[in-house]
Structure formats: structure tokens, C-alpha cells
Write an enzyme that holds these catalytic residues in place. Structure first.
Site, PDB file in Angstrom:
ATOM      1  N   TYR A 118       0.864  -1.184   0.000  1.00  0.00           N
ATOM      2  CA  TYR A 118       0.000   0.000   0.000  1.00  0.00           C
ATOM      3  C   TYR A 118       0.897   1.230   0.000  1.00  0.00           C
ATOM      4  CZ  TYR A 118      -2.972   3.760   1.677  1.00  0.00           C
ATOM      5  OH  TYR A 118      -3.628   4.955   1.789  1.00  0.00           O
ATOM      6  N   GLU A 206      -3.297   7.654  -4.012  1.00  0.00           N
ATOM      7  CA  GLU A 206      -3.305   6.403  -3.253  1.00  0.00           C
ATOM      8  C   GLU A 206      -3.173   5.244  -4.218  1.00  0.00           C
ATOM      9  OE1 GLU A 206      -6.959   4.703  -1.474  1.00  0.00           O
ATOM     10  OE2 GLU A 206      -5.915   4.921   0.434  1.00  0.00           O
TER      11      GLU A 206
END
Ligand code: GDP
Ligand code: MN
Length: 397
Positions: A118, A206
Site C-alpha cells: 500500500y 493512493e
């Protein structure tokens, strides 16, 4: 302004960030053509078909599917395009899918295992600095990771004067447990990602997951990008990426007439001048047992035309059961606002079926109250803040 995955990836690629290659398709036929082109360019034999909507968690909702041949590409594209995709991040009604991204399969087997990370770049408001947030737990809902295993989330604060420094990029690659080629790839990846974030004037980038392929390449498989609205005037190429179909239609209309409006879930519409007073008014409504249906700042020039526009916008929300107008007459005179309210009310005729409470304070407030009271319209006037709250309570029953 939020972007689609494919648009976010376009921006990333333009800054040299490696991405999973993909081509947008609006029909099953286009999807098949896209798949053929991807095979010609990358050699891929499998494809992922990904719904392009402004919502995450598409995989969980059935909006991301693997196709192992052209026939499956056609079938899957046919089933996803036009569907109402419901994900953990959409309302129960879901979001209509207008297009898919046909992407190369990048989870192919090879010398090493694939792994998912992530990574996001965003503003840390408490520090007033950008930060890179990253985790070994990629591909999962980051809120869940933060909840259950917060020690697996790292942050790297960035000095705006220097940008992300080489030692920081190495630290990030190290903390993600990488070595060799993958380590080098990751330092390049995060450096370019940070540059893309800054130079596109974004609020957020993101990437979940960032993938380490089986041949040790690091690439963005997903991209959630939000560009700062206040910077769009100087980022025309990104401003053009706006997809109004993905946005709240009332907010889109309010923006087109220059009103600052945010749609909310409640039942009391508010029309206020000044963001601070608007916030206080929303508190007042809550204290009176109502819920604000919107945030609306009409700005400094609340003349009849503007008041009417604001009325129209507020009334588009079917949940609105009452409207509270709370205007402070500083530069604008209260009597002119009052006349504006009365004129707008008369002009709109049948359109306004809900009770209206008006509180005007400041220059010529008494005169304003007289105008409202003598207008013969079903408009309640209030002088004190508390009085306005009581009237809201009264009309809501
Ligand atoms: P999201 O569910 O909206 O976050 O969409 P993502 O773009 O993150 O995709 C969801 C999941 O699909 C990823 O976490 C991957 O596990 C999977 N996925 C994406 N691309 C590929 C691919 O090329 N091959 C395979 N096998 N799975 C993929
Ligand atoms: Mn994702």
C-alpha cells in the site's frame, strides 16, 4: 476533484511511474480490440477488466475480473459495462458503470512470488507537510489495516524545501522488505510518485496495491487520485479530466452558478452568507433537533437573483422539509436581502412548498423584518439566533 483509475494512471505514467498497462473501453467490442492491442504491446495472454467509477472496493463488488481469453474479455466487459456497481464505498444504489479499463495481467508466475503493498502521498494537516504513507499490507482496505495492525503502517514526512530525499526513498524500500532489483525499482517508484503528487497539485495519490511482480518490477496496479480544486485553473489538462457523471448533480449545478454548496443528508436546507456563519447555522439546526440538508454559502452579494438561484438549488433536494435563511448584513444591506427573498419567493410561485425561516441581522435589520412581515408570504422571520432555532423546531413539528 476525483479522477478515474485510468486517468490517475495516465498522470503517473507521465511522471515516469511504472503502471499496469491498460486501455479504456466503452463497449465489449472496444474491450476486445483493447485486449488485442495489449497483447501486441506487452505479450500478455490474460487480462483484467476493471469498472471505472469513482469508488474504491470495486474488486469486492464484482467490478474487477480476470479474463483468460478474448471471449471472456467480451463476456466480462458486457456484464460490467452498464451495471450498477455496489461496493463498500458506494451507496446501496451503487454507481452506474460507463466504461471499463482493460488491463494486462501482471500477476503472472515467475522467478519470485508477487507481493502487494500500500502506498499513498497526502498532506499531514497536523504537521502542515506532505507525507508518504505505506504498508506491507497491500490490496486490503487500509482502514482495516490501521484498525487491526497499525504497526504495519509507516509514514515518512517530507520537507517541502527538499522534497523526498534519496535516503528516504531507500528507507521506504527497506521497510517494505525489498532487496536487489525490487529495492532499486521501489526507490524509483516512490520518488516519481512523490513528484507526480506535487507537480499535479494533488490532495491525494493512493496506490493500492503497488505490485512487486514475479520478475521484480514495481508498478501501480490501482490509482486513486484527487486534484486540488483550487489548483485546477493552472492545471487545465487535468481539469479536462472531470467526469460530471460521477459527481452529485446538485453540487454540479451549484458550481455552475458560482455557489459554494455541499449536499448533506438532513432535512433543513440552509442559505447563509459566510462559511463561518454557515457552520454555526448547521450547529444551530442540529441543536433544534433537525439535520442540515446542505452547506450553502451565498457569498457577499446576496441579491434577489442569487437568493432565487440558491432557493432553486436547495429545493432540488427532495429531503428538504424547511429552509433557514441566516444572513448577516455587513456589506450587503439586510433590507435588500429581504426584498430579494420576497421577490424570489414570488417569482418561484409554487416551487416553494416548505416553510421558510429568515433571520437577518446587521445593517437595516429592522427594515428587513418589516419587509418580510408585510410581504404576506408564509415566511417566518426571526431576530435572535435562538429564536430562529425555536422556529425551526416548531416547523419540523
Ligand atoms: P479496487 O478493488 O477498487 O481497489 O480495485 P483494484 O484495482 O485495487 O483491484 C482489485 C484487485 O484486483 C487487486 O487487489 C488485485 O488483487 C486484483 N488484480 C488487479 N490487477 C490484476 C491482475 O493483473 N491480475 C490478477 N490476477 N489480479 C489483479
Ligand atoms: Mn485498489
Amino acid at each position: 476533484m476525483n479522477l478515474h483509475e485510468y486517468q490517475g494512471k495516465e498522470i503517473l505514467a507521465s511522471f515516469g511511474v511504472r503502471i499496469q498497462r491498460g486501455i479504456v473501453a466503452h463497449s465489449p467490442k472496444e474491450a476486445v480490440a483493447a485486449a488485442k492491442q495489449l497483447t501486441a504491446e506487452t505479450g500478455t495472454g490474460w487480462y483484467v477488466i476493471k469498472a471505472q467509477v469513482h469508488a474504491g472496493g470495486r474488486g469486492k463488488g464484482g467490478g474487477v475480473k480476470l479474463a483468460k481469453n478474448l471471449k471472456e474479455v467480451e463476456e466480462i466487459a458486457d456484464s460490467i459495462i452498464g451495471m450498477n456497481l455496489v461496493t463498500p464505498q458506494t451507496s446501496a444504489a451503487g454507481k452506474k458503470v460507463h466504461q471499463v479499463l482493460v488491463a494486462e495481467d501482471v500477476y503472472y508466475p515467475g522467478a519470485s512470488e508477487t507481493s502487494e503493498f500500500y502506498m499513498s502521498v497526502l498532506l499531514d494537516r497536523s504537521k502542515g507537510r506532505n507525507m508518504v504513507m505505506y504498508s506491507t499490507e497491500g490490496g486490503m482496505d487500509i482502514e482495516e489495516v490501521a484498525d487491526k495492525t497499525p504497526h504495519l503502517i509507516f509514514t515518512e514526512e517530507v520537507d517541502p524545501a527538499t522534497g523526498l530525499l534519496p535516503f528516504q526513498a531507500r528507507k521506504i524500500a527497506f521497510n517494505l522488505g525489498l532487496s536487489g532489483t525490487a529495492f532499486k525499482e521501489m526507490t524509483k517508484f516512490v520518488t516519481s510518485l512523490y513528484k507526480a503528487y506535487v507537480e499535479s497539485d494533488s490532495n491525494m495519490f493512493e496506490i493500492n496495491p503497488v505490485l512487486k511482480t514475479s520478475d521484480d518490477k514495481i508498478m501501480a496496479v490501482d490509482a486513486k487520485v484527487s486534484i486540488d480544486d483550487n489548483a485546477l485553473y493552472r492545471r487545465k489538462q487535468y481539469a479536462e479530466m472531470r467526469d460530471l457523471r460521477e459527481e452529485n448533480p446538485i453540487e454540479v449545478e451549484a458550481r455552475s452558478v458560482g455557489l459554494s454548496y455541499v449536499d448533506l443528508d438532513g432535512n433543513v436546507g440552509c442559505m447563509v452568507n459566510g462559511a463561518g456563519l454557515a457552520m454555526a447555522t448547521m450547529d444551530l439546526i442540529k441543536m433544534a433537533g433537525g439535520e442540515p440538508a446542505n452547506f450553502l454559502d451565498v457569498g457577499g452579494t446576496a441579491d434577489a437573483k442569487r437568493v432565487e438561484e440558491a432557493f432553486r438549488i436547495i429545493l432540488k433536494d427532495p429531503e428538504v422539509k424547511a429552509i433557514l435563511i441566516n444572513i448577516f448584513g455587513g456589506i450587503v444591506r439586510c433590507d435588500r436581502v429581504a426584498q430579494g427573498v420576497v421577490d424570489a419567493y414570488k417569482n418561484m410561485g409554487d416551487a416553494i412548498k416548505v416553510p421558510i425561516i429568515v433571520r437577518l441581522q446587521g445593517t437595516n435589520a429592522e427594515l428587513a423584518k418589516e419587509i418580510i412581515d408585510n410581504s404576506g408570504l408564509a415566511v417566518h422571520s426571526a431576530v435572535q439566533f435562538q429564536e430562529a432555532a425555536d422556529k425551526v423546531k416548531e416547523v419540523l413539528g
